[in-house]
Design an enzyme around this catalytic site. Sequence first.
Site, PDB file in Angstrom:
ATOM      1  N   HIS A 178       0.818  -1.221   0.000  1.00 48.04           N
ATOM      2  CA  HIS A 178       0.000   0.000   0.000  1.00 48.04           C
ATOM      3  C   HIS A 178       0.849   1.267   0.000  1.00 48.04           C
ATOM      4  O   HIS A 178       0.319   2.356  -0.250  1.00 48.04           O
ATOM      5  CB  HIS A 178      -1.008  -0.017   1.164  1.00 48.04           C
ATOM      6  CG  HIS A 178      -0.428   0.258   2.512  1.00 48.04           C
ATOM      7  ND1 HIS A 178      -0.118  -0.728   3.412  1.00 48.04           N
ATOM      8  CD2 HIS A 178      -0.119   1.430   3.108  1.00 48.04           C
ATOM      9  CE1 HIS A 178       0.355  -0.172   4.521  1.00 48.04           C
ATOM     10  NE2 HIS A 178       0.374   1.127   4.350  1.00 48.04           N
TER      11      HIS A 178
ATOM     12  N   ASP B 141     -10.671  -7.946   2.538  1.00 49.03           N
ATOM     13  CA  ASP B 141     -10.118  -8.970   3.430  1.00 49.03           C
ATOM     14  C   ASP B 141      -8.996  -9.786   2.807  1.00 49.03           C
ATOM     15  O   ASP B 141      -8.015 -10.081   3.443  1.00 49.03           O
ATOM     16  CB  ASP B 141     -11.217  -9.873   3.992  1.00 49.03           C
ATOM     17  CG  ASP B 141     -12.182 -10.344   2.918  1.00 49.03           C
ATOM     18  OD1 ASP B 141     -12.270  -9.670   1.883  1.00 49.03           O
ATOM     19  OD2 ASP B 141     -12.830 -11.374   3.121  1.00 49.03           O
TER      20      ASP B 141
ATOM     21  N   SER C 120       4.182   1.757   8.699  1.00 48.15           N
ATOM     22  CA  SER C 120       3.740   0.649   7.862  1.00 48.15           C
ATOM     23  C   SER C 120       4.789   0.327   6.812  1.00 48.15           C
ATOM     24  O   SER C 120       5.508   1.193   6.328  1.00 48.15           O
ATOM     25  CB  SER C 120       2.355   0.883   7.257  1.00 48.15           C
ATOM     26  OG  SER C 120       2.311   2.074   6.577  1.00 48.15           O
TER      27      SER C 120
END
Length: 379
Positions: free
Chosen positions: A171, A236, A312
């Site tokens: 991401h 998910d 992250s």
Amino acid sequence: MRERSRFTMVGLPVLVFLWTIKGAFPAHSHWKPTWPSYRVPVIVPQLTVNLDKPQFDAEAKLEVVSPCGPSCHKSSPLPTYEEVKDYLSYETLYSNGSRTETEVGIYIITGGSTGAQGRSRRKRQIYGYDTRFSIFGKDFLLNYPFSTSVKLSTGCTGTLVAEKHVLTAAHCIHDGKSYVKGAKKLRVGFLRPRLKDGIKGANVSSSPDPHKMKFQWIRVKRTHVPKGWIKGNANDIGMDYDYALLELKKPHKRKFMKIGVSPTAKQLPGGRIHFSGYDNDRPGNLVYRFCDVRDETYDLLYQQCDAQPGASGSGVYVRMWKRQNNKWERKIIGIFSGHQWVDTNGSPQDFNVAVRITPLKYAQICYWITGNYQHCRDG
Ligand SMILES: *[C@@H]1O[C@H](CO)[C@@H](O)[C@H](O)[C@H]1NC(C)=O
Ligand SMILES: *[C@@H]1O[C@H](CO)[C@@H](O)[C@H](O)[C@H]1NC(C)=O
């Protein structure tokens, strides 16, 4: 000769149960947490096609938020072999803006023994509270393991996993639909001591002042993102594939940390994981933390480590005994992805999620690094 090995295609349930552990855990009191050895499947490219140049129009979001918690993940059906092949296929983005898509084949090399299920039955030890530590002083920042943490120009953290390779979260580069703006000229920042504009003649060696450090940047030559992320778009299944590998234009010349297949939470020393990242709330600082793993699925580790978005992409590591080399070894077993709000019986709970390096992901990332599956047999 090892060449007598055969390639066999197997269905995913077999792949899942290839999570077998060859090393057994002795039940003695002088038990050392030991790296299990895994049989890693083989992932090799089968077909590469050119794609259009990407748009680079997504905003970089430093955090992935997913409503699907542990029980939601656990109840989702196992993907089929074809689906897994699809998720592990990948896009490669080059620094000149061109882009390819590569289909992969997944094989199991037969011929070895299928190891026994050496599940550890130790009780998990309970440790204290979670804490973050800012790492100051070049003696720490420039030394292993903290020196393996690097900053991405899009704002995330990455970890050095080979001479020219950085592991991070997908991401940080791609939002699931499109590449982020900063991915076009992606750079990786290395903290270095600021030599020139210190006070003239003064010793900076033991200074705890983080402002004496600055980032030196290296351009990224190419980037691999699995299709499981691109298709999933942070739903998910997408979170399961939130990892990417960057190849630098030149070697970074630092010590790096190897990747390894993630043991189960019970096998981790103290049930704990560690990671360091460039959290947004402490600009310019490298922040280290460790905490207990609370839950796990095949693809994810759930923990409540304190972390802010810039962390992250950090490599999640543990230190365990490597029996073959007769020494302690740290390995990256996951990638810190982000936050999940989980509504358990009306009381929202919040977890931080790390993507586990499964045997399949190990095979894929290792192939990206080495270009040779023979070097990727020992996870
Ligand atoms: C971009 O770089 C890749 C890898 O070096 C090369 O294969 C490709 O032909 C280049 N594309 C363009 C448009 O120059
Ligand atoms: C700087 O460090 C060196 C060696 O660490 C030492 O010998 C020297 O005296 C120091 N100089 C100052 C100005 O503190």
